[in-house]
Design a protein around this motif. Structure first.
Motif, PDB file in Angstrom:
ATOM      1  N   TYR A 130       0.828  -1.225   0.000  1.00 45.12           N
ATOM      2  CA  TYR A 130       0.000   0.000   0.000  1.00 45.12           C
ATOM      3  C   TYR A 130       0.857   1.268   0.000  1.00 45.12           C
ATOM      4  N   TYR A 131       2.165   1.101   0.226  1.00 47.10           N
ATOM      5  CA  TYR A 131       3.061   2.242   0.446  1.00 47.10           C
ATOM      6  C   TYR A 131       2.998   3.254  -0.700  1.00 47.10           C
ATOM      7  N   ASP A 132       3.117   2.763  -1.940  1.00 45.17           N
ATOM      8  CA  ASP A 132       3.127   3.676  -3.088  1.00 45.17           C
ATOM      9  C   ASP A 132       1.810   4.435  -3.229  1.00 45.17           C
ATOM     10  N   ASN A 147       6.878  13.648  -5.111  1.00 44.53           N
ATOM     11  CA  ASN A 147       7.489  13.822  -6.425  1.00 44.53           C
ATOM     12  C   ASN A 147       8.946  13.314  -6.365  1.00 44.53           C
ATOM     13  N   TYR A 148       9.091  12.006  -6.543  1.00 43.44           N
ATOM     14  CA  TYR A 148      10.413  11.386  -6.416  1.00 43.44           C
ATOM     15  C   TYR A 148      11.388  11.894  -7.480  1.00 43.44           C
ATOM     16  N   LYS A 149      10.862  12.162  -8.668  1.00 39.61           N
ATOM     17  CA  LYS A 149      11.735  12.626  -9.753  1.00 39.61           C
ATOM     18  C   LYS A 149      12.368  13.974  -9.380  1.00 39.61           C
ATOM     19  N   VAL A 172      19.943   3.639   1.283  1.00 39.94           N
ATOM     20  CA  VAL A 172      19.704   2.876   2.515  1.00 39.94           C
ATOM     21  C   VAL A 172      18.236   3.045   2.932  1.00 39.94           C
ATOM     22  N   GLY A 173      17.572   1.929   3.186  1.00 39.85           N
ATOM     23  CA  GLY A 173      16.140   1.995   3.515  1.00 39.85           C
ATOM     24  C   GLY A 173      15.384   2.429   2.275  1.00 39.85           C
ATOM     25  N   CYS A 174      15.685   1.750   1.172  1.00 42.25           N
ATOM     26  CA  CYS A 174      15.206   2.208  -0.151  1.00 42.25           C
ATOM     27  C   CYS A 174      13.700   2.058  -0.326  1.00 42.25           C
ATOM     28  N   ARG A 179      11.617   3.976  -5.203  1.00 38.63           N
ATOM     29  CA  ARG A 179      11.135   5.059  -6.069  1.00 38.63           C
ATOM     30  C   ARG A 179      12.209   6.105  -6.368  1.00 38.63           C
ATOM     31  N   HIS A 180      13.141   6.338  -5.420  1.00 44.66           N
ATOM     32  CA  HIS A 180      14.274   7.223  -5.756  1.00 44.66           C
ATOM     33  C   HIS A 180      15.226   6.505  -6.722  1.00 44.66           C
ATOM     34  N   LEU A 181      15.425   5.206  -6.466  1.00 43.30           N
ATOM     35  CA  LEU A 181      16.377   4.444  -7.295  1.00 43.30           C
ATOM     36  C   LEU A 181      15.920   4.363  -8.748  1.00 43.30           C
ATOM     37  N   ILE A 233      19.304  -1.100  -0.182  1.00 43.98           N
ATOM     38  CA  ILE A 233      19.128  -2.064   0.913  1.00 43.98           C
ATOM     39  C   ILE A 233      17.904  -1.693   1.732  1.00 43.98           C
ATOM     40  N   ASP A 234      17.313  -2.693   2.340  1.00 43.30           N
ATOM     41  CA  ASP A 234      16.152  -2.475   3.204  1.00 43.30           C
ATOM     42  C   ASP A 234      16.011  -3.711   4.105  1.00 43.30           C
ATOM     43  N   VAL A 235      15.332  -3.549   5.251  1.00 46.30           N
ATOM     44  CA  VAL A 235      15.073  -4.717   6.112  1.00 46.30           C
ATOM     45  C   VAL A 235      13.820  -5.460   5.696  1.00 46.30           C
ATOM     46  N   ALA A 286      19.308  -5.860   4.236  1.00 48.25           N
ATOM     47  CA  ALA A 286      20.337  -5.518   5.222  1.00 48.25           C
ATOM     48  C   ALA A 286      19.782  -4.464   6.168  1.00 48.25           C
ATOM     49  N   ASP A 287      20.355  -4.458   7.350  1.00 52.56           N
ATOM     50  CA  ASP A 287      19.940  -3.530   8.408  1.00 52.56           C
ATOM     51  C   ASP A 287      21.002  -2.434   8.532  1.00 52.56           C
ATOM     52  N   MET A 288      20.596  -1.181   8.366  1.00 49.18           N
ATOM     53  CA  MET A 288      21.577  -0.079   8.365  1.00 49.18           C
ATOM     54  C   MET A 288      22.335   0.024   9.688  1.00 49.18           C
ATOM     55  N   THR A 289      21.755  -0.491  10.788  1.00 50.56           N
ATOM     56  CA  THR A 289      22.413  -0.326  12.087  1.00 50.56           C
ATOM     57  C   THR A 289      23.602  -1.276  12.249  1.00 50.56           C
ATOM     58  N   LEU A 316      16.819   8.316   2.789  1.00 50.55           N
ATOM     59  CA  LEU A 316      15.818   9.372   2.585  1.00 50.55           C
ATOM     60  C   LEU A 316      14.474   9.086   3.258  1.00 50.55           C
ATOM     61  N   PHE A 317      13.689  10.140   3.350  1.00 51.16           N
ATOM     62  CA  PHE A 317      12.330  10.094   3.888  1.00 51.16           C
ATOM     63  C   PHE A 317      12.301   9.466   5.290  1.00 51.16           C
ATOM     64  N   SER A 318      13.214   9.945   6.128  1.00 54.45           N
ATOM     65  CA  SER A 318      13.188   9.672   7.580  1.00 54.45           C
ATOM     66  C   SER A 318      13.573   8.261   7.990  1.00 54.45           C
ATOM     67  N   THR A 319      14.093   7.461   7.072  1.00 50.94           N
ATOM     68  CA  THR A 319      14.506   6.099   7.449  1.00 50.94           C
ATOM     69  C   THR A 319      15.464   6.128   8.636  1.00 50.94           C
ATOM     70  N   ILE A 320      16.342   7.132   8.686  1.00 58.02           N
ATOM     71  CA  ILE A 320      17.334   7.224   9.763  1.00 58.02           C
ATOM     72  C   ILE A 320      16.667   7.284  11.153  1.00 58.02           C
TER      73      ILE A 320
HETATM   74  C1  LIG Z   1       9.607   5.750   5.425  1.00 57.07           C
HETATM   75  S1  LIG Z   1      10.206   4.411   4.489  1.00 57.07           S
HETATM   76  C2  LIG Z   1      11.227   5.276   3.303  1.00 57.07           C
HETATM   77  C3  LIG Z   1      11.411   4.487   2.038  1.00 57.07           C
HETATM   78  C4  LIG Z   1      12.141   5.221   0.905  1.00 57.07           C
HETATM   79  N1  LIG Z   1      13.454   5.672   1.302  1.00 57.07           N
HETATM   80  C5  LIG Z   1      11.331   6.380   0.378  1.00 57.07           C
HETATM   81  O1  LIG Z   1      11.851   7.508   0.376  1.00 57.07           O
HETATM   82  O2  LIG Z   1      10.198   6.171  -0.073  1.00 57.07           O
HETATM   83  C6  LIG Z   1      11.392   3.681   5.552  1.00 57.07           C
HETATM   84  C7  LIG Z   1      12.066   2.441   4.980  1.00 57.07           C
HETATM   85  O3  LIG Z   1      13.178   2.114   5.804  1.00 57.07           O
HETATM   86  C8  LIG Z   1      13.228   0.731   6.017  1.00 57.07           C
HETATM   87  N2  LIG Z   1      13.964   0.505   7.272  1.00 57.07           N
HETATM   88  C9  LIG Z   1      13.536   0.709   8.541  1.00 57.07           C
HETATM   89  N3  LIG Z   1      14.498   0.387   9.416  1.00 57.07           N
HETATM   90  C10 LIG Z   1      15.572  -0.021   8.681  1.00 57.07           C
HETATM   91  C11 LIG Z   1      16.869  -0.499   9.010  1.00 57.07           C
HETATM   92  N4  LIG Z   1      17.259  -0.612  10.281  1.00 57.07           N
HETATM   93  N5  LIG Z   1      17.717  -0.823   8.004  1.00 57.07           N
HETATM   94  C12 LIG Z   1      17.318  -0.735   6.703  1.00 57.07           C
HETATM   95  N6  LIG Z   1      16.090  -0.313   6.334  1.00 57.07           N
HETATM   96  C13 LIG Z   1      15.228   0.048   7.305  1.00 57.07           C
HETATM   97  C14 LIG Z   1      11.770   0.297   6.039  1.00 57.07           C
HETATM   98  O4  LIG Z   1      11.606  -1.081   5.788  1.00 57.07           O
HETATM   99  C15 LIG Z   1      11.174   1.191   4.963  1.00 57.07           C
HETATM  100  O5  LIG Z   1      11.226   0.596   3.700  1.00 57.07           O
END
Ligand SMILES: C[S@@+](CC[C@H](N)C(=O)[O-])C[C@H]1O[C@@H](n2cnc3c(N)ncnc32)[C@H](O)[C@@H]1O
Length: 246
Positions: free
Chosen positions: A19-21, A28-30, A54-56, A60-62, A74-76, A96-99, A113-117
């Protein structure tokens, strides 16, 4: 080594990957990618060939980055990665897990991007994650991170609703912006109606760190990067961190 996030429970975004998309169809990813390309030109003097996102999420950015770089995402969430593979063909994806990631590769550009951090939740994990970014960055490389809100910008107590509507699909997600110390809690309730299917009701709980900008910059510079924070604008409403190797 696999982190607890990958071993013990289903990653949070698996539930909503399909449902994310739809929920974020306004983004506007472009244009975001065009802006990031400008930032790369502005802050990185050497040429750039490789990019790690990271956390792609659904990639949509890729989808746009891949026209300019050899990309990896990469994404979990396996379900997110499955969708990303369709959206951004030619890109290498890995769970993969960014941590605690160790991809045995280095990149010219790393984006998160988009608050994944924010999903790092506390300062120790935030520091480890930035260290991981550093470890995967080529000399002269650049890191671009779009953070989550901070304590000043997070609207505690306010309700929030996101909806999507077409003839055959209706989605509503509602939460109240709650907070526990330095962590924002988003207890999201979903109602999903799809033509000829039973109404789906479910809930997921997002916990994202509310990180102070100056503390974050200190963490980044202590690792050995030169960093700056760009104030929010209409495209990146939570600001942007840019970091390059010293
Ligand atoms: C808000 S979405 C952002 C997705 C994408 N970057 C975007 O801009 O549409 C957060 C993404 O981060 C991933 N994520 C959350 N924790 C993560 C982690 N520890 N390592 C890698 N990915 C993670 C989630 O599975 C999710 O796909």
């Amino acid at each position: 080594m696999m982190s607890n996030l990958l071993k013990n429970k289903q990653p949070l975004f698996d539930n909503i990957a399909i449902y994310y998309d739809l929920l974020y169809d306004y983004k506007n990813y472009k244009l975001e990618v065009l802006n990031i390309l400008d930032l790369i030109k502005q802050f990185r003097k050497a040429s750039t060939n490789t990019l790690l996102d990271v956390g792609c999420g659904p990639g949509r950015h890729l989808q746009f980055f891949r026209k300019h770089f050899n990309c990896m995402g990469i994404d979990v969430s396996s379900k997110m990665l499955k969708i990303a593979k369709k959206n951004a063909q030619g890109v290498i994806f890995q769970k993969a897990d960014m941590t605690n990631m160790n991809l045995h590769k280095k990149f010219d550009v790393i984006t998160c991007l988009f608050s994944t951090i924010g999903y790092t939740s506390n300062y120790t994990m935030l520091k480890n994650t930035w260290q991981n970014f550093y470890n995967h960055l080529n000399e002269d490389g650049i890191i671009i991170v779009e953070p989550w809100f901070n304590k000043e910008t997070y609207k505690i107590g306010y309700p929030y609703m996101k909806t999507y509507e077409s003839e055959e699909v209706k989605i509503a997600r509602v939460n109240i912006f709650e907070c526990r110390k330095n962590v924002s809690i988003l207890d999201c309730q979903y109602l999903i109606g799809i033509k000829n299917k039973k109404l789906k009701v479910f809930r997921d709980m997002h916990e994202l760190g509310l990180f102070d900008i100056n503390k974050t910059l200190k963490i980044i510079t202590n690792i050995g990067l030169t960093a700056l924070y760009l104030e929010p604008n209409s495209l990146f409403e939570r600001g942007i961190y840019i970091a390059v190797k010293k």
